[in-house]
Design a protein around this motif. Structure first.
Motif, short mmCIF file in Angstrom:
data_model
loop_
_atom_site.label_atom_id
_atom_site.label_comp_id
_atom_site.label_asym_id
_atom_site.label_seq_id
_atom_site.Cartn_x
_atom_site.Cartn_y
_atom_site.Cartn_z
N ASP A 68 8.55 -4.82 57.08
CA ASP A 68 8.31 -5.86 56.08
C ASP A 68 7.67 -7.09 56.71
OD1 ASP A 68 9.33 -4.32 54.05
OD2 ASP A 68 11.33 -5.18 54.13
N ILE A 69 8.06 -7.39 57.93
CA ILE A 69 7.54 -8.60 58.56
C ILE A 69 6.03 -8.46 58.83
CG2 ILE A 69 7.95 -7.98 61.00
CD1 ILE A 69 9.04 -10.84 61.34
N CYS A 70 5.56 -7.23 59.14
CA CYS A 70 4.14 -7.01 59.35
C CYS A 70 3.36 -7.16 58.04
CB CYS A 70 3.90 -5.62 59.93
SG CYS A 70 4.53 -5.38 61.60
N LEU A 71 3.92 -6.59 56.98
CA LEU A 71 3.26 -6.67 55.68
C LEU A 71 3.23 -8.10 55.15
CD1 LEU A 71 4.80 -3.47 54.08
CD2 LEU A 71 2.42 -3.77 54.76
N ASP A 72 4.36 -8.79 55.25
CA ASP A 72 4.43 -10.16 54.73
C ASP A 72 3.53 -11.10 55.51
OD1 ASP A 72 6.19 -9.39 52.80
OD2 ASP A 72 7.98 -10.10 53.84
N ALA A 73 3.34 -10.84 56.81
CA ALA A 73 2.47 -11.70 57.61
C ALA A 73 1.05 -11.72 57.06
CB ALA A 73 2.46 -11.23 59.07
N VAL A 74 0.64 -10.61 56.42
CA VAL A 74 -0.69 -10.55 55.80
C VAL A 74 -0.65 -11.04 54.36
CG1 VAL A 74 -2.58 -9.02 55.10
CG2 VAL A 74 -1.45 -8.68 57.30
N LEU A 75 0.30 -10.55 53.58
CA LEU A 75 0.34 -10.90 52.16
C LEU A 75 0.52 -12.40 51.94
CD1 LEU A 75 2.54 -7.96 50.81
CD2 LEU A 75 0.06 -8.22 50.64
N GLU A 76 1.26 -13.07 52.81
CA GLU A 76 1.48 -14.50 52.64
C GLU A 76 0.25 -15.34 52.93
OE1 GLU A 76 4.88 -15.29 55.03
OE2 GLU A 76 6.28 -14.30 53.66
N LEU A 77 -0.78 -14.72 53.52
CA LEU A 77 -2.03 -15.44 53.76
C LEU A 77 -2.88 -15.54 52.50
CD1 LEU A 77 -3.19 -13.82 57.13
CD2 LEU A 77 -2.14 -16.07 56.81
N PRO A 83 -4.22 -16.59 49.18
CA PRO A 83 -4.01 -17.84 48.43
C PRO A 83 -3.63 -17.58 46.97
CG PRO A 83 -6.36 -17.46 48.77
CD PRO A 83 -5.64 -16.41 49.55
N ALA A 84 -2.80 -18.46 46.45
CA ALA A 84 -2.45 -18.47 45.02
C ALA A 84 -1.92 -17.13 44.54
CB ALA A 84 -3.66 -18.89 44.19
N ALA A 85 -1.12 -16.46 45.37
CA ALA A 85 -0.56 -15.18 44.96
C ALA A 85 0.85 -15.05 45.52
CB ALA A 85 -1.42 -14.03 45.45
N GLN A 86 1.81 -14.68 44.67
CA GLN A 86 3.17 -14.48 45.11
C GLN A 86 3.30 -13.11 45.78
OE1 GLN A 86 5.92 -15.06 41.91
NE2 GLN A 86 5.74 -17.30 41.97
N THR A 87 4.00 -13.07 46.91
CA THR A 87 4.13 -11.83 47.66
C THR A 87 4.77 -10.74 46.80
OG1 THR A 87 4.33 -13.05 49.73
CG2 THR A 87 5.14 -10.79 49.72
N ARG A 88 5.77 -11.08 45.97
CA ARG A 88 6.44 -10.08 45.14
C ARG A 88 5.46 -9.45 44.14
NH1 ARG A 88 11.66 -11.71 41.64
NH2 ARG A 88 10.05 -12.81 40.46
N TRP A 89 4.57 -10.26 43.60
CA TRP A 89 3.57 -9.76 42.65
C TRP A 89 2.61 -8.80 43.35
CZ3 TRP A 89 -1.85 -11.24 42.18
CH2 TRP A 89 -2.46 -10.77 41.01
N LEU A 90 2.23 -9.11 44.58
CA LEU A 90 1.33 -8.24 45.34
C LEU A 90 2.04 -6.94 45.73
CD1 LEU A 90 -0.17 -10.98 47.68
CD2 LEU A 90 -1.29 -9.97 45.69
N ARG A 91 3.30 -7.05 46.14
CA ARG A 91 4.05 -5.89 46.59
C ARG A 91 4.18 -4.83 45.48
NH1 ARG A 91 7.38 -4.83 51.27
NH2 ARG A 91 7.07 -6.53 52.74
N GLY A 92 4.18 -5.27 44.25
CA GLY A 92 4.33 -4.34 43.13
C GLY A 92 3.17 -3.37 43.01
N ARG A 93 2.02 -3.70 43.62
CA ARG A 93 0.85 -2.82 43.55
C ARG A 93 0.47 -2.27 44.92
NH1 ARG A 93 -3.15 -5.91 42.46
NH2 ARG A 93 -2.03 -7.89 42.42
N LEU A 94 1.43 -2.29 45.82
CA LEU A 94 1.22 -1.78 47.17
C LEU A 94 2.19 -0.63 47.44
CD1 LEU A 94 0.26 -1.88 50.15
CD2 LEU A 94 1.96 -3.70 50.53
N GLN A 95 1.64 0.46 47.95
CA GLN A 95 2.46 1.60 48.32
C GLN A 95 2.17 1.96 49.77
OE1 GLN A 95 1.86 5.13 45.98
NE2 GLN A 95 3.38 6.33 47.09
N CYS A 96 3.21 2.10 50.57
CA CYS A 96 3.05 2.45 51.99
C CYS A 96 3.65 3.84 52.23
CB CYS A 96 3.75 1.43 52.88
SG CYS A 96 3.04 -0.23 52.78
N ILE A 97 2.88 4.70 52.87
CA ILE A 97 3.34 6.04 53.19
C ILE A 97 3.31 6.21 54.70
CG2 ILE A 97 2.81 8.51 53.03
CD1 ILE A 97 1.65 7.99 50.28
N ALA A 98 4.46 6.46 55.28
CA ALA A 98 4.56 6.71 56.73
C ALA A 98 4.75 8.20 56.97
CB ALA A 98 5.72 5.92 57.32
#
Length: 460
Positions: A48-57, A59-74
């Motif tokens: 999460d810390i790797c993803l948030d380090a990018v998403l928080e950059l 502008p004008a977008a809440q991380t939770r709103w962005l996360r809802g359209r992001l899917q990570c497959i490991a």
């Protein structure tokens, strides 16, 4: 699909390879468009810390709103194999993806190879990148041929060779035909990151005084003793070939680069210019960069880069293009030597995207400057593999806490500070990537020094 395709032995030699996908997470900036979804495939889970380090950059977008359209497959697979090949070997997962991905979905990859083309065909994905059948123009031999074709100054180069005997013969012909050559570099044709470059250990002045038979024998001995960084370089020579290239001597050489984008219609656009920082045992390996390239030759660099881009576009190349140069000076006159073309993303791709996204900056395509949202100029320094002296065992959270407490993390109101990446390589390998943004070169350099002080003070 942040996959790096190479011989498994080459992949196994790269420290922290599992963290390389973090460099491509800046593609998540697409999530700023409300109709976009992003699906990221990685070899091991992204924290999460790797993803948030990018998403928080963004502008004008809440991380939770962005996360809802992001899917990570490991894939939970750390084997030394390209990520794309790993995915292709999982038919059930491919079937799941095929049901999820709507028509018009696009594949964003580090480079387009046979595996990526198979994946795109299987999942019916559009691809932004150069088709693999044109990849010759991104090889060492292809780069030299293109520079020759369009009249770009470049080091004199042999034809592509696949054995030591062929290399010795081609080298002998090159050096006898051009007695002014004082040094030679051997380059594996398709090896990235300087791992396939090595200087020839031979005094060419003395070599030319030998008899014909002794000359060839000396060349073969020197090639057999080649100090190539890649342990299995002879197998790579047989598989993909190598060239020998004139060493351009200079008291103070500069290694600028130009990054371009070629769209699907063949239009060429400047993305960025950089000064590359080279290191390694032969000072041939990319370690970091500074943006932008020197003002002393930046205009000429942009013009030359666009010439190369137009020629590549005419041949059908598309997507990311990175062109490496050597800048040498005689008096007040600079010469730009074309060194290498890369038809892929690279070490200068994500720092520029990070800086532009974080600052809201726009590139002035005439001057090559990045202009921040407040109208000020932006510069940065970036390092891909910063080895922290006490980094092994250090958690990403500990590093970030120290940086934030000292107010060195990127500050949107000041448009300056550091942005880390490759956080996943910190604890295991003691490695980190970082982009340091400032309003001018002095501020960026001062921030780098402060980060080094923080690194020296940390205890794991």
């Amino acid at each position: 699909m942040p996959s790096y395709s190479a011989d498994p032995r080459t992949l196994a030699s790269i420290d922290g390879l599992d963290s390389w996908p973090e460099r491509q997470l800046i593609d998540l900036r697409e999530l700023q468009l409300p109709d976009r979804r992003c699906l990221v495939v990685s070899p091991v889970p992204l924290s999460d810390i790797c993803l948030d380090a990018v998403l928080e950059l963004l502008p004008a977008a809440q991380t939770r709103w962005l996360r809802g359209r992001l899917q990570c497959i490991a894939l939970h697979d750390r084997s030394a194999q390209s990520l794309t090949e790993k995915l292709l070997a999982r038919p059930q997962l491919l079937a799941d993806l095929q049901r999820q991905l709507p028509p018009g979905s696009r594949l964003s990859a580090y480079a387009i190879g046979p595996a990526e083309e198979r994946l795109a065909q299987h999942l019916q994905l559009c691809v932004d990148g150069t088709p693999h059948h044109l990849s010759h123009w991104g090889s060492k031999a292809g780069s030299a041929a293109l520079f020759q074709e369009i009249g770009i100054p470049h080091p004199r180069t042999t034809a592509l060779c696949r054995t030591l005997g062929e290399l010795a013969e081609a080298l002998e012909h090159l050096m006898l035909e051009h007695p002014g050559i004082t040094g030679v570099v051997i380059k594996l044709n398709r090896m990235a990151g300087g791992r396939g470059n090595a200087p020839l250990p031979l005094d060419l002045g003395g070599w030319r005084q030998r008899s014909e038979g002794l000359r060839r024998a000396q060349l073969l001995r020197a090639l057999e003793q080649l100090p190539m960084p890649l342990p299995h370089w002879r197998e790579e020579l047989q598989a993909e070939g190598a060239i020998a290239q004139e060493w351009i001597a200079s008291r103070s050489p500069h290694s600028p680069s130009v990054q371009l984008w070629i769209d699907q219609q063949g239009s060429v656009a400047l993305v960025s210019t950089h000064e590359q920082c080279l290191g390694g045992i032969h000072r041939q390996s990319f370690e970091g960069c500074r943006f932008p390239a020197s003002h002393r030759y930046r205009s000429a660099l942009i013009a030359a880069g666009l010439r190369v881009g137009e020629a590549l576009a005419a041949k059908g190349c598309r997507g990311s293009v990175l062109i490496d140069w050597l800048a040498t000076r005689e008096g007040s006159a600079w010469t730009l030597w074309g060194m290498e073309i890369n038809l892929r993303k690279g070490g200068t791709t994500h720092p520029f995207q990070l800086a532009a996204t974080a600052t809201g900056g726009q590139l002035n395509s005439e001057t090559g400057e990045l202009i921040g949202a407040d109208g000020s100029g932006i510069v940065y320094e970036a390092c891909d593999s910063w080895r922290l002296p006490k980094g092994k065992g250090l958690l990403p959270e500990q590093w970030l806490d120290a940086v934030i407490r000292r107010k060195l993390y990127f500050n949107r109101s000041r448009l300056s500070g550091c942005i880390p990446h490759r956080l996943g390589a910190l604890s295991e390998h003691g490695l980190l990537g970082v982009t340091v943004i400032g309003r001018n070169r002095r501020e960026a350099s001062a921030l780098i020094q402060q980060l080094q002080d923080v690194a020296a003070s940390l205890q794991n």
